[in-house]
Scaffold this motif. Structure first.
Motif, PDB file in Angstrom:
ATOM      1  N   PRO A 182       0.854  -1.189   0.000  1.00  0.00           N
ATOM      2  CA  PRO A 182       0.000   0.000   0.000  1.00  0.00           C
ATOM      3  C   PRO A 182       0.892   1.243   0.000  1.00  0.00           C
ATOM      4  O   PRO A 182       1.417   1.646   1.044  1.00  0.00           O
ATOM      5  N   ALA A 183       1.114   1.832  -1.162  1.00  0.00           N
ATOM      6  CA  ALA A 183       2.114   2.891  -1.327  1.00  0.00           C
ATOM      7  C   ALA A 183       1.851   4.097  -0.439  1.00  0.00           C
ATOM      8  O   ALA A 183       2.791   4.803  -0.047  1.00  0.00           O
ATOM      9  N   GLU A 184       0.577   4.331  -0.095  1.00  0.00           N
ATOM     10  CA  GLU A 184       0.257   5.483   0.748  1.00  0.00           C
ATOM     11  C   GLU A 184       0.781   5.311   2.182  1.00  0.00           C
ATOM     12  O   GLU A 184       0.824   6.271   2.951  1.00  0.00           O
ATOM     13  N   ARG A 185       1.193   4.098   2.532  1.00  0.00           N
ATOM     14  CA  ARG A 185       1.740   3.847   3.870  1.00  0.00           C
ATOM     15  C   ARG A 185       3.262   3.741   3.858  1.00  0.00           C
ATOM     16  O   ARG A 185       3.877   3.397   4.867  1.00  0.00           O
ATOM     17  N   VAL A 186       3.857   4.035   2.716  1.00  0.00           N
ATOM     18  CA  VAL A 186       5.317   3.995   2.582  1.00  0.00           C
ATOM     19  C   VAL A 186       5.861   5.414   2.517  1.00  0.00           C
ATOM     20  O   VAL A 186       5.413   6.223   1.696  1.00  0.00           O
ATOM     21  N   THR A 187       6.807   5.723   3.389  1.00  0.00           N
ATOM     22  CA  THR A 187       7.484   7.017   3.369  1.00  0.00           C
ATOM     23  C   THR A 187       8.752   6.899   2.534  1.00  0.00           C
ATOM     24  O   THR A 187       9.494   5.915   2.657  1.00  0.00           O
ATOM     25  N   VAL A 188       8.993   7.892   1.703  1.00  0.00           N
ATOM     26  CA  VAL A 188      10.235   7.934   0.925  1.00  0.00           C
ATOM     27  C   VAL A 188      11.004   9.186   1.346  1.00  0.00           C
ATOM     28  O   VAL A 188      10.467  10.292   1.322  1.00  0.00           O
ATOM     29  N   THR A 189      12.235   8.987   1.766  1.00  0.00           N
ATOM     30  CA  THR A 189      13.081  10.111   2.159  1.00  0.00           C
ATOM     31  C   THR A 189      13.639  10.752   0.899  1.00  0.00           C
ATOM     32  O   THR A 189      14.371  10.118   0.147  1.00  0.00           O
ATOM     33  N   VAL A 190      13.276  12.015   0.658  1.00  0.00           N
ATOM     34  CA  VAL A 190      13.653  12.661  -0.597  1.00  0.00           C
ATOM     35  C   VAL A 190      14.717  13.745  -0.421  1.00  0.00           C
ATOM     36  O   VAL A 190      15.270  14.252  -1.403  1.00  0.00           O
ATOM     37  N   HIS A 191      15.009  14.106   0.829  1.00  0.00           N
ATOM     38  CA  HIS A 191      16.024  15.137   1.078  1.00  0.00           C
ATOM     39  C   HIS A 191      16.614  14.867   2.457  1.00  0.00           C
ATOM     40  O   HIS A 191      15.899  14.895   3.460  1.00  0.00           O
ATOM     41  N   HIS A 192      17.914  14.568   2.504  1.00  0.00           N
ATOM     42  CA  HIS A 192      18.507  14.254   3.808  1.00  0.00           C
ATOM     43  C   HIS A 192      20.030  14.274   3.739  1.00  0.00           C
ATOM     44  O   HIS A 192      20.634  14.152   2.670  1.00  0.00           O
ATOM     45  N   HIS A 193      20.629  14.434   4.901  1.00  0.00           N
ATOM     46  CA  HIS A 193      22.067  14.266   5.076  1.00  0.00           C
ATOM     47  C   HIS A 193      22.279  12.808   5.483  1.00  0.00           C
ATOM     48  O   HIS A 193      21.790  12.376   6.541  1.00  0.00           O
ATOM     49  N   ILE A 194      22.980  12.050   4.676  1.00  0.00           N
ATOM     50  CA  ILE A 194      23.175  10.637   4.987  1.00  0.00           C
ATOM     51  C   ILE A 194      23.955  10.493   6.288  1.00  0.00           C
ATOM     52  O   ILE A 194      24.949  11.181   6.512  1.00  0.00           O
ATOM     53  N   ALA A 195      23.468   9.598   7.165  1.00  0.00           N
ATOM     54  CA  ALA A 195      24.209   9.268   8.382  1.00  0.00           C
ATOM     55  C   ALA A 195      25.393   8.386   7.972  1.00  0.00           C
ATOM     56  O   ALA A 195      25.224   7.216   7.636  1.00  0.00           O
ATOM     57  N   THR A 196      26.594   8.975   7.972  1.00  0.00           N
ATOM     58  CA  THR A 196      27.778   8.278   7.469  1.00  0.00           C
ATOM     59  C   THR A 196      28.174   7.116   8.365  1.00  0.00           C
ATOM     60  O   THR A 196      28.453   6.020   7.900  1.00  0.00           O
ATOM     61  N   PHE A 197      28.226   7.351   9.676  1.00  0.00           N
ATOM     62  CA  PHE A 197      28.495   6.258  10.604  1.00  0.00           C
ATOM     63  C   PHE A 197      28.120   6.656  12.029  1.00  0.00           C
ATOM     64  O   PHE A 197      27.936   7.820  12.355  1.00  0.00           O
ATOM     65  N   HIS A 198      27.989   5.626  12.886  1.00  0.00           N
ATOM     66  CA  HIS A 198      27.691   5.803  14.304  1.00  0.00           C
ATOM     67  C   HIS A 198      28.885   5.284  15.097  1.00  0.00           C
ATOM     68  O   HIS A 198      29.554   4.329  14.686  1.00  0.00           O
ATOM     69  N   THR A 199      29.155   5.879  16.250  1.00  0.00           N
ATOM     70  CA  THR A 199      30.274   5.426  17.073  1.00  0.00           C
ATOM     71  C   THR A 199      29.984   5.688  18.545  1.00  0.00           C
ATOM     72  O   THR A 199      29.293   6.647  18.902  1.00  0.00           O
ATOM     73  N   GLU A 200      30.512   4.814  19.406  1.00  0.00           N
ATOM     74  CA  GLU A 200      30.387   5.031  20.842  1.00  0.00           C
ATOM     75  C   GLU A 200      31.492   5.948  21.359  1.00  0.00           C
ATOM     76  O   GLU A 200      31.445   6.377  22.498  1.00  0.00           O
ATOM     77  N   HIS A 201      32.480   6.206  20.523  1.00  0.00           N
ATOM     78  CA  HIS A 201      33.526   7.163  20.900  1.00  0.00           C
ATOM     79  C   HIS A 201      32.930   8.564  20.802  1.00  0.00           C
ATOM     80  O   HIS A 201      32.467   8.980  19.743  1.00  0.00           O
ATOM     81  N   CYS A 202      32.922   9.299  21.919  1.00  0.00           N
ATOM     82  CA  CYS A 202      32.309  10.629  21.916  1.00  0.00           C
ATOM     83  C   CYS A 202      33.340  11.677  21.515  1.00  0.00           C
ATOM     84  O   CYS A 202      34.295  11.947  22.248  1.00  0.00           O
ATOM     85  N   VAL A 203      33.124  12.260  20.342  1.00  0.00           N
ATOM     86  CA  VAL A 203      34.032  13.290  19.843  1.00  0.00           C
ATOM     87  C   VAL A 203      34.004  14.512  20.753  1.00  0.00           C
ATOM     88  O   VAL A 203      35.015  15.167  20.975  1.00  0.00           O
TER      89      VAL A 203
END
Length: 207
Positions: free
Chosen positions: A91-112
């Motif tokens: 049901p396409a009306e229940r699918v969200t498509v992200t059309v504009h975003h900053h890609i999350a490059t990576f996650h880390t537990e090291h706190c910058v």
């Protein structure tokens, strides 16, 4: 609508209970633990599955909808052909498509933040500089990639440049998609308003 953390480790399910106590209208669930928790909680809370649940085909999409998701988000790694093949079987009306975003490059537990602007080592001793400062990682081209901290003190590094799928919108509309997501990181209010107005005009067919 509020979002869960991007990653949940064993023993961190208390974060979901804290979010539930806020009685939100809806929750954007970003991990399977959150999906299980909120799909069993109050029926008044809408459950929106995020891209990180990895909906890459209609089998997964139908499974998540059956588990209690009101909406699901298409995975980011689908190309246009794969996305439309999936939409034709959901049901396409229940699918969200992200059309504009900053890609999350990576996650880390090291706190910058703790490492660079604090004498502490973790949330008990760092003084939480992430609540008053912003840090970005600069690459060799001089682009600044934002570093954002979540409630679990994990850092997510976002790409400096937002990606846009404006050219794909008319065909997505014809396929029945009615939920388009525009994501921001550090943009100011005026920039957000300007970008959102442009997207509203595109979806409405004015541009």
């Amino acid at each position: 609508v509020i979002a869960t953390t991007r990653v949940q480790k064993p023993g961190e399910d208390g974060i979901d209970r804290r979010l539930e106590k806020l009685a939100p209208d809806g929750v954007l669930v970003r991990h399977w633990g959150g999906l299980v928790h909120f799909s069993k909680s109050s029926a008044a809370t809408q459950v929106h599955g995020d891209f990180s649940l990895n909906v890459t085909n209609s089998v997964t999409g139908r499974h998540l909808l059956a588990l209690g998701c009101d909406t699901i988000t298409a995975a980011h790694d689908l190309d246009e052909t794969q996305l439309h093949a999936m939409l034709a079987r959901l049901p396409a009306e229940r699918v969200t498509v992200t059309v504009h975003h900053h890609i999350a490059t990576f996650h880390t537990e090291h706190c910058v933040y703790a490492h660079t602007i604090s004498q502490g080592r973790d949330f008990r001793t760092c003084g939480r500089p992430c609540e008053s400062s912003q840090i970005a990682l600069k690459d060799r081209e001089g682009k600044a990639h934002p570093v954002v901290v979540d409630i679990g003190c994990r850092n997510t590094v976002f790409n400096a440049q937002a990606q846009s799928a404006a050219a794909a919108v008319p065909k997505l509309l014809r396929a029945g998609v009615r939920r388009f997501r525009v994501e921001f990181v550090w943009e100011d209010g005026e920039t957000c308003r300007s970008v959102l107005e442009a997207w509203k005009s595109l979806v409405a067919g004015r541009v």
